[in-house]
Design a protein around this motif. Sequence first.
Motif, PDB file in Angstrom:
ATOM      1  N   ASN A  32      39.515  29.624  36.595  1.00 36.77           N
ATOM      2  CA  ASN A  32      39.574  30.266  37.905  1.00 36.77           C
ATOM      3  C   ASN A  32      40.545  29.584  38.851  1.00 36.77           C
ATOM      4  O   ASN A  32      41.300  30.230  39.560  1.00 36.77           O
ATOM      5  CB  ASN A  32      38.181  30.296  38.541  1.00 36.77           C
ATOM      6  CG  ASN A  32      37.252  31.240  37.803  1.00 36.77           C
ATOM      7  OD1 ASN A  32      37.691  31.991  36.943  1.00 36.77           O
ATOM      8  ND2 ASN A  32      35.980  31.192  38.118  1.00 36.77           N
ATOM      9  N   SER A  33      40.521  28.259  38.876  1.00 38.49           N
ATOM     10  CA  SER A  33      41.288  27.564  39.914  1.00 38.49           C
ATOM     11  C   SER A  33      42.254  26.515  39.383  1.00 38.49           C
ATOM     12  O   SER A  33      42.890  25.825  40.166  1.00 38.49           O
ATOM     13  CB  SER A  33      40.327  26.899  40.915  1.00 38.49           C
ATOM     14  OG  SER A  33      39.474  25.992  40.253  1.00 38.49           O
ATOM     15  N   TYR A  75      42.535  32.497  40.718  1.00 38.98           N
ATOM     16  CA  TYR A  75      41.785  32.527  41.972  1.00 38.98           C
ATOM     17  C   TYR A  75      42.078  31.298  42.824  1.00 38.98           C
ATOM     18  O   TYR A  75      41.311  30.969  43.723  1.00 38.98           O
ATOM     19  CB  TYR A  75      40.286  32.640  41.693  1.00 38.98           C
ATOM     20  CG  TYR A  75      39.916  33.965  41.066  1.00 38.98           C
ATOM     21  CD1 TYR A  75      39.544  35.047  41.854  1.00 38.98           C
ATOM     22  CD2 TYR A  75      39.986  34.145  39.688  1.00 38.98           C
ATOM     23  CE1 TYR A  75      39.235  36.273  41.285  1.00 38.98           C
ATOM     24  CE2 TYR A  75      39.683  35.367  39.109  1.00 38.98           C
ATOM     25  CZ  TYR A  75      39.306  36.427  39.908  1.00 38.98           C
ATOM     26  OH  TYR A  75      39.018  37.649  39.342  1.00 38.98           O
ATOM     27  N   HIS A 129      45.230  33.565  30.301  1.00 40.27           N
ATOM     28  CA  HIS A 129      45.611  33.151  31.649  1.00 40.27           C
ATOM     29  C   HIS A 129      47.054  32.666  31.646  1.00 40.27           C
ATOM     30  O   HIS A 129      47.481  31.982  30.716  1.00 40.27           O
ATOM     31  CB  HIS A 129      44.699  32.022  32.147  1.00 40.27           C
ATOM     32  CG  HIS A 129      43.264  32.440  32.289  1.00 40.27           C
ATOM     33  ND1 HIS A 129      42.415  32.538  31.207  1.00 40.27           N
ATOM     34  CD2 HIS A 129      42.532  32.773  33.384  1.00 40.27           C
ATOM     35  CE1 HIS A 129      41.216  32.921  31.628  1.00 40.27           C
ATOM     36  NE2 HIS A 129      41.265  33.074  32.947  1.00 40.27           N
ATOM     37  N   GLY A 187      42.393  37.060  42.093  1.00 38.44           N
ATOM     38  CA  GLY A 187      41.603  37.050  43.310  1.00 38.44           C
ATOM     39  C   GLY A 187      42.108  37.973  44.389  1.00 38.44           C
ATOM     40  O   GLY A 187      41.353  38.365  45.282  1.00 38.44           O
TER      41      GLY A 187
END
Length: 303
Positions: free
Chosen positions: A268-269, A131, A120, A161
């Motif tokens: 993800n966030s 995302y 990431h 996303g």
Amino acid sequence: MRKVLALTLGVLLVAGAAFAQEPAEVPLFFAVGIPSNALPTIDGDNSDWAWVDRSFEVTIEDMNPLTGGADDADDLFIDLIIGWSDANNRVHAMVHVHDDFLIVDKNPTCTFRDDNCEVHFDPDNQGGGPYSAPNDQDLQPAYQMCLSFSEQFSRVQMYNGALGNFEQDALNFWWTHTDFVDAGHVNQGQEYYYEFSAELMDPISISGGPDASTVWTLAAEQTIGMSISVDDADEGLNANGNDPLSEECCENGFFWQAQYSMAEQFMNSGGMPDIFLTPIEAVDTAVEESSWGQIKSLVGEEL
């Protein structure tokens, strides 16, 4: 423990125009500066990294089991090194995984649910994940790369996303081409090697390609957001208590036995670890866990 370390420092690191996240919330690791004459060949052979002091090594003991776990080192073991170079403006990494079973192509549309390496990126380190931004926003601040031993699909894929909304294919996304990402995979029995180099973009344009994206310029003493995770599918019961090889298993195609990550949460966030880019001229200096004087000189902060 001489690692490059999930140290947690109670300071806010500043690197040029890039502001690091609160280290109280995320781990801190170090990327070795790679001299131009030591740039690795991206072929999955870790001998190019032999010159790197082992204090830059991150192992499974420094990582977080976000789901499941490993029985012992024979079941799963991970060691990795992150580097960076101003000669080609790329982040580099060598990831070695010992895994007793290689399971791929059980999840043909989601290779990250098999044995896999996830990376990431949040180059400006503002705390986002792939995302976290609106998925109808073309210019994205963070994104994810997956490296797989799949025999059916691209071994380098991208996830974000916004991909679906802009009708982009993660298997053929422009950034994953060798102009921007090189990757090498080697499987030797139960030893798996993922090696890559990547030119980072921030923001990255999902639909506009490189001309609509902004190349991120790496520099010594900069702190970027980056995380590496290893996904382990395995025979026997997985993290959901199901047999990943049975036909009845996992109606949603989820096969993980475990995921180990440099981060303390799923990416993800947010929650991206801080990666401090050590000066290239200082690559021969080991960073001891107890060497607070060295760390202070690197981050330019009083502890």
